[in-house]
Design an enzyme around this catalytic site. Sequence first.
Site, mmCIF file in Angstrom:
data_model
loop_
_atom_site.group_PDB
_atom_site.id
_atom_site.type_symbol
_atom_site.label_atom_id
_atom_site.label_comp_id
_atom_site.label_asym_id
_atom_site.label_seq_id
_atom_site.Cartn_x
_atom_site.Cartn_y
_atom_site.Cartn_z
ATOM 1 N N LYS A 22 0.821 -1.208 -0.174
ATOM 2 C CA LYS A 22 0.054 0.154 -0.008
ATOM 3 C C LYS A 22 0.880 1.303 -0.073
ATOM 4 O O LYS A 22 0.490 2.204 -0.779
ATOM 5 C CB LYS A 22 -0.941 0.065 1.318
ATOM 6 C CG LYS A 22 -1.684 1.228 1.373
ATOM 7 C CD LYS A 22 -2.573 1.035 2.564
ATOM 8 C CE LYS A 22 -1.835 1.832 3.918
ATOM 9 N NZ LYS A 22 -1.772 3.219 3.866
ATOM 10 N N CYS A 126 -4.571 13.175 12.941
ATOM 11 C CA CYS A 126 -4.355 11.581 12.845
ATOM 12 C C CYS A 126 -4.440 10.949 14.077
ATOM 13 O O CYS A 126 -3.925 11.511 15.143
ATOM 14 C CB CYS A 126 -3.049 11.296 11.766
ATOM 15 S SG CYS A 126 -2.645 9.875 11.712
ATOM 16 N N ARG A 131 1.526 14.548 12.612
ATOM 17 C CA ARG A 131 2.178 14.519 11.488
ATOM 18 C C ARG A 131 2.067 15.821 10.674
ATOM 19 O O ARG A 131 1.379 15.506 9.524
ATOM 20 C CB ARG A 131 1.790 13.243 10.609
ATOM 21 C CG ARG A 131 2.045 11.869 11.338
ATOM 22 C CD ARG A 131 1.853 10.644 10.398
ATOM 23 N NE ARG A 131 0.696 10.306 10.306
ATOM 24 C CZ ARG A 131 0.567 9.001 9.595
ATOM 25 N NH1 ARG A 131 1.123 8.269 9.181
ATOM 26 N NH2 ARG A 131 -0.876 8.788 9.542
ATOM 27 N N PRO A 132 2.584 16.895 11.032
ATOM 28 C CA PRO A 132 2.449 18.294 10.261
ATOM 29 C C PRO A 132 3.047 18.135 8.961
ATOM 30 O O PRO A 132 3.907 17.309 8.766
ATOM 31 C CB PRO A 132 3.156 19.269 11.273
ATOM 32 C CG PRO A 132 4.049 18.453 12.028
ATOM 33 C CD PRO A 132 3.782 17.109 12.283
ATOM 34 N N LYS A 172 14.183 16.071 10.060
ATOM 35 C CA LYS A 172 14.216 14.636 10.461
ATOM 36 C C LYS A 172 13.573 14.022 9.366
ATOM 37 O O LYS A 172 13.002 14.613 8.170
ATOM 38 C CB LYS A 172 13.053 14.676 11.742
ATOM 39 C CG LYS A 172 11.819 15.161 11.179
ATOM 40 C CD LYS A 172 10.839 15.014 12.433
ATOM 41 C CE LYS A 172 9.213 15.608 12.212
ATOM 42 N NZ LYS A 172 8.332 15.255 13.368
ATOM 43 N N VAL A 173 13.716 12.649 9.485
ATOM 44 C CA VAL A 173 13.192 11.845 8.127
ATOM 45 C C VAL A 173 11.759 11.558 8.061
ATOM 46 O O VAL A 173 10.816 11.641 9.151
ATOM 47 C CB VAL A 173 13.834 10.336 8.353
ATOM 48 C CG1 VAL A 173 13.337 9.321 7.323
ATOM 49 C CG2 VAL A 173 15.381 10.238 8.403
ATOM 50 N N ASP A 317 5.321 0.467 11.814
ATOM 51 C CA ASP A 317 3.947 -0.114 11.326
ATOM 52 C C ASP A 317 3.899 -1.758 11.723
ATOM 53 O O ASP A 317 2.857 -2.236 11.481
ATOM 54 C CB ASP A 317 3.944 0.115 9.750
ATOM 55 C CG ASP A 317 3.402 1.418 9.434
ATOM 56 O OD1 ASP A 317 3.005 2.052 10.295
ATOM 57 O OD2 ASP A 317 3.417 1.724 8.204
ATOM 58 N N ILE A 339 8.520 6.995 16.670
ATOM 59 C CA ILE A 339 8.255 7.725 15.406
ATOM 60 C C ILE A 339 6.907 8.686 15.691
ATOM 61 O O ILE A 339 6.858 9.703 15.463
ATOM 62 C CB ILE A 339 7.780 6.694 14.410
ATOM 63 C CG1 ILE A 339 9.108 5.771 14.248
ATOM 64 C CG2 ILE A 339 7.537 7.570 13.079
ATOM 65 C CD1 ILE A 339 10.148 6.528 13.722
#
Length: 430
Positions: A22, A126, A131-132, A172-173, A317, A339
């Site tokens: 996905k 979320c 998660r901006p 950041k990643v 995840d 995370i």
Amino acid sequence: MDRIRLVGGNELRGEIPISGAKNAALPLMIAALLTDEPLVLTNVPRLADVKQLERILENHGVDIAVHGRRRGEEEGVGQRMTFHAADIVDTTAPYDLVSKMRASFWVIGPLLARCHEARVSLPGGCAIGTRPVDLFLDGLQALGAEIDIDEGYVVARAPKGGLVGATVRFPKVSVGATHTILMAATLARGTTVIENAAQEPEITNVAECLVAMGAKISGIGTRTLTIEGVERLHGATVAVIPDRIETGTFAMAAAMTGGDVLLTGARPEHLQAALDVLAGTGVELTQEANGLRVRRNGNGILPVDVETDPFPGFPTDLQAQFMALMTMSSGISHIRETIFENRYMHVAELVRFGADISVNGQVATVRGKPQLKGAQVMATDLRASVSLVIAGLAAKGETVVNRIYHLDRGFEGLETKLSRCGAEIERVAG
């Protein structure tokens, strides 16, 4: 609203085909906006999120064709789909579409690169974290875009002549920001360097797709991507990689229930950190020519500590699924989530099975028990949903998982795949 009913206690034995990822399929579909020629994707999973993104792309004017299985293809093989964005008829991505799926915000990069303008709804909050989109917007501004926020929409305009290459360093990643800036940079004038880029296999899948479409990208698979802008991209045919999160999920289900399962099509190199952790629990993992074999025959589950990290680390995840596994380990394990700040909502539901879990800040402490008991539980997000299924597969008695629309977003034919391996599981219409 549909529910999943299962009765635990059966070992899993057989083969489970791994569907297309996905998290690769969605940005690959979005990449179709970059060219007026057809982009053909194979191994596309049949998921609610894929259907939702189809609606968003059609709103922009993309013609989408789904092709049936060809002779010789086996059941379980993903869809073959053609995306043709000959003309972009609308550069607005409205709230009612974007609000249903965060990844749809990523259309801002290709729209801005190809049409020099985009008006995309802010994706909102979320369930597992804020998660901006700051990293997205900072990156696009570095490429010369003017960004305004107007009544909940990001309004972006490229300078005359289009976006201009630049160095973009992420503090950041970010997988989403990497996808977005990578796609936007392919049509920018000059050279773009993305520093501290995400390295996930899904990023590589998209980068290689863009190269097949005529993009010039070096450093694929590393923390630094260099993109030489081109005037236009052309069509291509690209396969969606197997889903590493689905692979890890079914591997943990096999580990928790015992048995012997071959995960066909799996690519172990895409989740080596998770497999190393799983091996530490006493599970036998064997790479075979057509996939990954997972066995646990008789031995107990050993406790292992884990910390989530961006790729190549342990995936966030898979955190909920691993926590479910640890609830039946022979000792105490600690899980640190680095995370997302709110990704322990499944804890309360796992406790309903009788699990012993406590949370202190980023760290969850799991005290394993020899047996869980079936329960009525409720899914809170996609990965939390499947952790409850895993727990139910091993629990004594009946489990009912409610609000399974989360599962349909990211797992193709979950109950069918598990039932074929001996699980007593069914979908109940409600």
